[in-house]
Write a protein that holds these residues in place. Sequence first.
Motif, PDB file in Angstrom:
ATOM      1  N   VAL A 222       3.541  -8.081 -27.346  1.00  8.01           N
ATOM      2  CA  VAL A 222       4.671  -7.261 -26.905  1.00  8.01           C
ATOM      3  C   VAL A 222       4.500  -5.854 -27.468  1.00  8.01           C
ATOM      4  O   VAL A 222       4.446  -5.662 -28.682  1.00  8.01           O
ATOM      5  N   ALA A 233      -2.084  -3.777 -28.286  1.00  8.32           N
ATOM      6  CA  ALA A 233      -1.419  -4.423 -27.151  1.00  8.32           C
ATOM      7  C   ALA A 233      -2.365  -4.545 -25.961  1.00  8.32           C
ATOM      8  O   ALA A 233      -2.418  -5.585 -25.285  1.00  8.32           O
ATOM      9  N   ALA A 299       3.154  -2.177 -21.451  1.00  8.83           N
ATOM     10  CA  ALA A 299       4.503  -2.760 -21.447  1.00  8.83           C
ATOM     11  C   ALA A 299       4.688  -3.739 -20.294  1.00  8.83           C
ATOM     12  O   ALA A 299       5.268  -4.832 -20.465  1.00  8.83           O
ATOM     13  N   SER A 302       2.521  -7.319 -20.261  1.00  2.69           N
ATOM     14  CA  SER A 302       2.629  -8.101 -21.493  1.00  2.69           C
ATOM     15  C   SER A 302       2.283  -9.570 -21.263  1.00  2.69           C
ATOM     16  O   SER A 302       2.748 -10.183 -20.300  1.00  2.69           O
TER      17      SER A 302
END
Length: 386
Positions: A222, A233, A299, A302
């Motif tokens: 996340v 990420a 984002a 994810s």
Amino acid sequence: MILTLAVAGYRSLRDVVIPLEKITLITGANGSGKSSLYRSIRLLADIAQGRAIASLAREGGLQSTLWAGPEQFSKAMRKGEVPVQGTVRNKVVSLKLGFADEDYGYAIDMGLPADAGRSYFSMDPEIKSEALWAGEALSRSNEIAGRSGPMVRVLNDRGQRMPVVQNLARYDSMMTHAADPKDGLELLVLRERMRAWRFYDHFRTDSDAPARAPKIGTRTPVLSSDGSDLAAALRTIYEIGDEAALAEAVDDAFPGARIEIVVNDGYFEVLMHQKGLLRPLRTGELSDGTLRYLLLIAALLSPRPAPLLVLNEPETSLHPALLEPLARLIERAGRETQVIVVSHAKPLIEVLANNRCCVRYELRKDLGETLVEGGDAPKWTWPKRS
């Protein structure tokens, strides 16, 4: 999936109840109330974290966030025959927030403190009532947990509403203080869902932005709200997410480009290979728009999809050519996650609005009040104060 969102008495949102879809698009002119709607959802999430009172304090306290117009508008006021003026108040001052998903509904009513003026903290709002219920709209028959004053009652397996907390502080929510695997399981389940909501609002891309500097990396399913763990990420998507989707998203926005994650002494950094360049660009060399788009990719792809993902003006700093790829990226995320997008970018709006899983609401102001164009308000009932 959240089916209904309700807000009353918050800034320009005097009384708003809207149904949501898998992808919900909120549009409108500047000053129409888009930011207020976005912040009201964030405030709901803060309740599950025990931060609602502090969040309101940062906005100037309850008095600064309450609806500033009259309790009701007369027909003459709306027609412009008489000036807008205060009327005799028939209802208590309150700020109400609520939502209903496919399993449960929750609502909270906050008002002025009883000891206003007698405490250094008299600007802090007081929680007057809360309710958790099964189904879309609250009724006496489907209430699972209810808070009245300092007491919280929960429906037990015998159909009895039993007190589980009797001295709850007026600034504490039953979501954080009565959620329990034994006596408040439904509260616990819903609280954890709310804690998993994610919000992304204006990523920093200046020269000192957290995303531009190499960072110690660990598995990051996340992306953080400030984007500081971008490299970790993205690498996590490569290893446990959809590597092909990540490569496609980069190529869709920047044809012929690809990204690489390098690690030096535990520090992760993003390198971007672009067609025609003899060397990759480091994160610190990327344009603001390119960096912001990579943050949005991290984002939206994810490996741990959120129950709700809220994007506030994701088009900021992006070149118009990136808006259609962004819309496709949001549509892809909408297969796994419920997404709310607040935007006024026409190309983004046009692509998303054509998606059959998307509903669009246009906000407009009338006498300072935000009104919602598009769709009928679903049934909604607020919990009563004692």
